[in-house]
Design a protein around this motif. Structure first.
Motif, PDB file in Angstrom:
ATOM      1  N   TRP A   1       0.862  -1.185   0.000  1.00  0.00           N
ATOM      2  CA  TRP A   1       0.000   0.000   0.000  1.00  0.00           C
ATOM      3  C   TRP A   1       0.901   1.238   0.000  1.00  0.00           C
ATOM      4  O   TRP A   1       1.805   1.355   0.826  1.00  0.00           O
ATOM      5  N   PHE A   2       0.635   2.152  -0.946  1.00  0.00           N
ATOM      6  CA  PHE A   2       1.415   3.389  -1.061  1.00  0.00           C
ATOM      7  C   PHE A   2       0.493   4.605  -0.897  1.00  0.00           C
ATOM      8  O   PHE A   2      -0.697   4.538  -1.225  1.00  0.00           O
TER       9      PHE A   2
ATOM     10  N   ASP B   1       7.077  12.834  -2.330  1.00  0.00           N
ATOM     11  CA  ASP B   1       7.529  11.533  -2.810  1.00  0.00           C
ATOM     12  C   ASP B   1       6.529  10.446  -2.437  1.00  0.00           C
ATOM     13  O   ASP B   1       5.753  10.576  -1.473  1.00  0.00           O
ATOM     14  N   LEU B   2       6.572   9.358  -3.210  1.00  0.00           N
ATOM     15  CA  LEU B   2       5.727   8.199  -2.928  1.00  0.00           C
ATOM     16  C   LEU B   2       6.084   7.644  -1.547  1.00  0.00           C
ATOM     17  O   LEU B   2       7.250   7.473  -1.205  1.00  0.00           O
ATOM     18  N   LYS B   3       5.073   7.373  -0.755  1.00  0.00           N
ATOM     19  CA  LYS B   3       5.282   6.952   0.625  1.00  0.00           C
ATOM     20  C   LYS B   3       4.697   5.556   0.825  1.00  0.00           C
ATOM     21  O   LYS B   3       3.508   5.313   0.546  1.00  0.00           O
ATOM     22  N   GLN B   4       5.530   4.623   1.292  1.00  0.00           N
ATOM     23  CA  GLN B   4       5.063   3.256   1.566  1.00  0.00           C
ATOM     24  C   GLN B   4       4.388   3.219   2.928  1.00  0.00           C
ATOM     25  O   GLN B   4       4.957   3.606   3.945  1.00  0.00           O
ATOM     26  N   VAL B   5       3.138   2.750   2.951  1.00  0.00           N
ATOM     27  CA  VAL B   5       2.360   2.690   4.182  1.00  0.00           C
ATOM     28  C   VAL B   5       2.422   1.297   4.793  1.00  0.00           C
ATOM     29  O   VAL B   5       2.570   1.145   6.019  1.00  0.00           O
TER      30      VAL B   5
ATOM     31  N   GLY C   1      -4.910  11.834   0.862  1.00  0.00           N
ATOM     32  CA  GLY C   1      -4.176  11.585  -0.378  1.00  0.00           C
ATOM     33  C   GLY C   1      -4.718  10.386  -1.119  1.00  0.00           C
ATOM     34  O   GLY C   1      -5.807   9.869  -0.813  1.00  0.00           O
ATOM     35  N   SER C   2      -3.953   9.933  -2.114  1.00  0.00           N
ATOM     36  CA  SER C   2      -4.341   8.779  -2.935  1.00  0.00           C
ATOM     37  C   SER C   2      -3.611   7.542  -2.439  1.00  0.00           C
ATOM     38  O   SER C   2      -2.370   7.511  -2.386  1.00  0.00           O
ATOM     39  N   TYR C   3      -4.373   6.517  -2.060  1.00  0.00           N
ATOM     40  CA  TYR C   3      -3.801   5.261  -1.568  1.00  0.00           C
ATOM     41  C   TYR C   3      -3.897   4.218  -2.687  1.00  0.00           C
ATOM     42  O   TYR C   3      -4.999   3.893  -3.168  1.00  0.00           O
ATOM     43  N   ARG C   4      -2.758   3.692  -3.080  1.00  0.00           N
ATOM     44  CA  ARG C   4      -2.697   2.713  -4.155  1.00  0.00           C
ATOM     45  C   ARG C   4      -2.338   1.345  -3.593  1.00  0.00           C
ATOM     46  O   ARG C   4      -1.333   1.188  -2.897  1.00  0.00           O
TER      47      ARG C   4
ATOM     48  N   THR D   1      -6.641   2.294  -6.932  1.00  0.00           N
ATOM     49  CA  THR D   1      -6.376   3.523  -6.160  1.00  0.00           C
ATOM     50  C   THR D   1      -7.667   4.030  -5.536  1.00  0.00           C
ATOM     51  O   THR D   1      -8.717   4.081  -6.194  1.00  0.00           O
ATOM     52  N   LEU D   2      -7.572   4.409  -4.279  1.00  0.00           N
ATOM     53  CA  LEU D   2      -8.682   5.005  -3.543  1.00  0.00           C
ATOM     54  C   LEU D   2      -8.233   6.355  -2.973  1.00  0.00           C
ATOM     55  O   LEU D   2      -7.128   6.462  -2.428  1.00  0.00           O
ATOM     56  N   GLU D   3      -9.104   7.350  -3.091  1.00  0.00           N
ATOM     57  CA  GLU D   3      -8.833   8.678  -2.539  1.00  0.00           C
ATOM     58  C   GLU D   3      -9.376   8.769  -1.117  1.00  0.00           C
ATOM     59  O   GLU D   3     -10.511   8.346  -0.843  1.00  0.00           O
ATOM     60  N   LEU D   4      -8.554   9.298  -0.244  1.00  0.00           N
ATOM     61  CA  LEU D   4      -8.972   9.499   1.148  1.00  0.00           C
ATOM     62  C   LEU D   4      -8.873  10.978   1.498  1.00  0.00           C
ATOM     63  O   LEU D   4      -7.826  11.602   1.285  1.00  0.00           O
ATOM     64  N   ASP D   5      -9.958  11.503   2.022  1.00  0.00           N
ATOM     65  CA  ASP D   5      -9.992  12.911   2.453  1.00  0.00           C
ATOM     66  C   ASP D   5     -10.316  12.938   3.944  1.00  0.00           C
ATOM     67  O   ASP D   5     -11.420  12.553   4.360  1.00  0.00           O
ATOM     68  N   VAL D   6      -9.344  13.360   4.742  1.00  0.00           N
ATOM     69  CA  VAL D   6      -9.531  13.435   6.194  1.00  0.00           C
ATOM     70  C   VAL D   6     -10.087  14.811   6.534  1.00  0.00           C
ATOM     71  O   VAL D   6      -9.433  15.838   6.310  1.00  0.00           O
ATOM     72  N   LEU D   7     -11.296  14.836   7.062  1.00  0.00           N
ATOM     73  CA  LEU D   7     -11.978  16.090   7.399  1.00  0.00           C
ATOM     74  C   LEU D   7     -11.703  16.472   8.851  1.00  0.00           C
ATOM     75  O   LEU D   7     -11.465  15.607   9.703  1.00  0.00           O
ATOM     76  N   VAL D   8     -11.759  17.779   9.107  1.00  0.00           N
ATOM     77  CA  VAL D   8     -11.452  18.309  10.439  1.00  0.00           C
ATOM     78  C   VAL D   8     -12.643  19.119  10.941  1.00  0.00           C
ATOM     79  O   VAL D   8     -13.057  20.089  10.282  1.00  0.00           O
ATOM     80  N   PRO D   9     -13.232  18.750  12.065  1.00  0.00           N
ATOM     81  CA  PRO D   9     -14.314  19.570  12.622  1.00  0.00           C
ATOM     82  C   PRO D   9     -13.788  20.924  13.077  1.00  0.00           C
ATOM     83  O   PRO D   9     -12.588  21.062  13.369  1.00  0.00           O
TER      84      PRO D   9
END
Length: 369
Positions: free
Chosen positions: A75-76, A83-87, A125-128, A147-155
């Motif tokens: 998972w990246f 830069d591409l980040k390995q998760v 970001g985009s998780y591949r 690829t899935l897009e993740l958007d972390v929302l902040v109250p």
């Protein structure tokens, strides 16, 4: 051995994995990686957790059949400008991941869903997901990625409420409200709680900037005003108390008293100054000292009973009138002029700078009166 970003081994691993993926695409298309239909973007709340669902199958194979393959999973995280980040990585039945990242199902499993916990806004970001499978003999069975897009929302963070202006009857003030952090940007709502319940709308309310404009204030508008900052994942509020005064009465009274006292003091000072300036010339003209030195002249001194001493002082001047003369009957305390020296006219004395001098009269016994 599995390693995470930041080491040369990680970069080499990524290159090798992408190379194997390219080779697998050319030799086999049996493996298929799936995500829920229509799901391309997920949203989560900061501080919470989210699952990025993904699983793989082989064409024509029953899904419930036990896996007989060797899985290489990565998972990246892709972020713009970074830069591409390995998760997470699972290679040769060993798994390594960043803090907060884990697989939903333990391996071996064809469900390769990723769980992310304690989310932060920076995790957006985009998780591949990349999957490469080999059989037990090392034969490549296929590769696929999604690829899935993740958007972390902040109250909204707790906002700050402020009062701008002086709340007096008839004036205008503005109540401001602002949250320092919110994703997406917060909307604002102002209201008054019971018993004076009231909700404000445009145009007095600016829901984007969080300002409330109150015009032509009256005492009935005094009270607590509450601002609520909200977005789709949370809300926060603050309040401010508005106290409308009828005017600075005490300040006006005090100012009037002080102004009156200052004015009276100035008038008294001017009167004293005027009287002193008007009296000074008169006092100077009448203030003849007894020991003042008389002007000297070059004329001869007269002889007889009317004499002036050479020291020229007033105290040296004597006048002895004959007994029985009319001057002997003068009123006590009266002053009589000194007659001009014999043979010298008054005009000549004036040209020489002589000054007329008055001396006290004498009584019949010769004492000064």
């Amino acid at each position: 051995m599995v390693s995470l970003p930041g080491s040369p081994a990680t970069n080499l691993l990524q290159v090798l994995f992408l190379g194997l993926s390219t080779f697998a695409l050319g030799t086999s298309a049996q493996l298929q990686l799936h995500v829920p239909a229509g799901l391309t973007r997920l949203q989560a709340v900061e501080g919470g957790e989210v699952v990025l669902p993904a699983w793989y199958t082989f064409h024509g194979e029953v899904a419930s059949a036990p896996p007989q393959e060797m899985l290489t999973l990565m998972w990246f995280l892709e972020q713009e400008g970074k830069d591409l980040k390995q998760v997470l990585a699972h290679i040769n039945e060993a798994t390594a991941s960043l803090p907060g990242a884990s697989l939903v199902y333990s391996m071996p499993s064809r469900n390769v869903s990723l769980r992310l916990q304690s989310l932060q806004e920076k995790d957006s970001g985009s998780y591949r997901c990349s999957v490469n499978v080999q059989d037990r003999q090392g034969v490549n069975m296929g590769h696929s990625s999604k690829t899935l897009e993740l958007d972390v929302l902040v109250p909204p963070a707790p906002p700050s409420c402020h009062l701008l202006g002086v709340p007096r009857v008839g004036t205008n003030v503005t109540l401001s409200c602002r949250s320092p952090r919110s994703k997406p940007a917060a909307q604002y709502q102002w209201e008054r709680p019971p018993p004076s319940s009231q909700v404000f709308f445009a145009p007095v309310l600016d829901a984007i900037r969080g300002s409330l404009n109150l015009k032509n204030l009256s005492t009935s508008m005094s009270g607590v005003y509450i601002c609520k900052a909200h977005n789709e994942v949370g809300s926060a509020h603050c309040n401010v108390t508005l106290a409308v005064s009828t005017g600075p009465v005490a300040a006006v009274v005090a100012g009037a008293v002080v102004g009156t006292l200052i004015g009276l003091g100035l008038i008294a000072g001017l009167v004293l100054l005027y009287r002193r300036q008007g009296k000074a010339p008169e006092e100077l003209a009448n203030d003849i000292k007894e020991d003042a030195i008389a002007p000297r002249t070059q004329m001869p001194w007269p002889k007889g009973s009317d004499t002036i001493s050479k020291n020229g002082t007033l105290s040296s001047v004597t006048l002895v009138p004959p007994l029985g003369s009319p001057q002997s009957h003068l009123r006590p305390g009266a002053l009589i002029p000194i007659p001009s020296p014999h043979g010298v006219s008054s005009s000549a004395l004036n040209r020489k700078g002589a000054v007329p001098v008055m001396v006290p009269a004498q009584s019949q016994v010769g004492s000064l009166v």
